[in-house]
Design a protein around this motif. Structure first.
Motif: not given
Length: 329
Positions: A60, A65, A72, A78, A296
């Motif tokens: 992440m 994210y 993730y 993503q 993140s």
């Protein structure tokens, strides 16, 4: 009958044992101790599930994210941003303030949390009355089982300007004319946290040193007394060297946790007036990462903490190995 040359006979005499026998010996040992291995399986599974499997979440930190786009681990969903989150982290002035607080409280905690328990264990070991000695030891480690929520309430009440024991004592002795707002002074926060942690954990940390002291040969003390050494000289020349290995190992492990000190005590003792002195890395990750859905960014902070902790552990282990020949790996 065929005869062997001397060189052939020498080569035959030094021929190593077949590897199959070694393998059979290992399997035989495993079969003999199969119940011990089976007992360790639940702990191995626990270690993998809670310590290694979550490391997959580190991905992440290199993504932007978004929970709505799936897990993730669904890489195609993503957006990958590379080191963008780490760059933001090192460009944030707040990060360096938080890092300062973390390192300051960690260093103070290591110094006080090592010297005081060692001294306490050594002096406690010198007590002659068994009942008094056990009573002191029991009373000293009981705070370890008290949660930081309760400890923070006790500390806050003791340092309060209204009925606080500390202010009442200082005013009664004439050191101050009016109560001091201890919990509102940021520059005192580090000392308050360190003192609270020492009070809570000294008795518990001393247990391992008492166990190490119990393993020292009593004949060494008898020989020292015959040579005329007093109790303080015995402590310095016998007790401290006798627990040097224990001290070295625990010091290395403590240095490894230098910036991963948690946030419980800081969170419980903090208030809005001392935030600039109380916020540590874990609280920073919580406030500026998880709470505002910057998952993140919060992961990047955690990776930084983990990597630096590993580097500190390896460095401390290497330095200690060179200086004292003691290490944990």
């Amino acid at each position: 009958m065929e005869t062997l040359s001397p060189n052939a006979a020498a080569n035959e005499s030094v021929t190593p044992a077949p590897q199959k026998k070694r393998g059979r010996g290992a399997w035989k040992t495993i079969l003999q101790q199969k119940y011990l291995y089976l007992m360790s399986v639940p702990f191995i599974i626990w270690l993998f599930v809670f310590n290694y499997l979550p490391l997959m979440g580190w991905t992440m930190a290199f993504q932007n994210y978004k929970p709505a786009k799936g897990s993730y681990l669904e890489f195609s969903e993503q957006k990958w941003v590379g080191l963008e989150n780490f760059i933001k982290l090192f460009q944030d002035d707040r990060f360096y303030l938080v890092l300062r607080n973390t390192l300051a409280m960690s260093v103070m905690g290591i110094i006080a949390g090592f010297v005081i328990p060692i001294a306490f264990a050594i002096f406690l070991n010198e007590l002659k009355g068994k009942f008094f000695k056990r009573t002191v030891q029991t009373v000293s480690y009981l705070p370890h089982f008290v949660s930081w929520v309760v400890v923070a309430g006790i500390v806050t009440k003791m340092l309060s300007i209204e009925g606080g024991v500390v202010n009442d004592i200082l005013m009664g002795l004439g050191f101050i004319n009016e109560p001091i707002q201890f919990m509102a002074k940021g520059e005192w926060f580090w000392g308050i946290v360190t003192a609270s942690d020492v009070w809570k954990e000294t008795g518990w940390n001393a247990i391992i040193y008492l166990a190490a002291i119990a393993g020292i040969d009593k004949e060494l003390y008898e020989a020292a007394r015959v040579d005329g050494a007093g109790r303080f000289r015995q402590m310095w020349n016998i007790t401290l060297p006798g627990i040097r290995t224990t001290i070295s190992v625990l010091l290395i492990m403590s240095i490894g946790h230098l910036i991963g000190i948690g946030f419980e005590k800081q969170f419980q003792l903090s208030n809005s007036l001392v935030t600039d002195y109380s916020e540590v890395l874990d609280l920073y990750a919580l406030e500026y990462g998880i709470k505002i859905s910057r998952f993140s960014y919060g992961t990047a902070i955690s990776i930084f903490t983990s990597v630096v902790s590993i580097l500190l552990l390896l460095t401390a282990n290497g330095v200690m190995k060179k200086l004292t020949k003691e290490s944990i790996m």
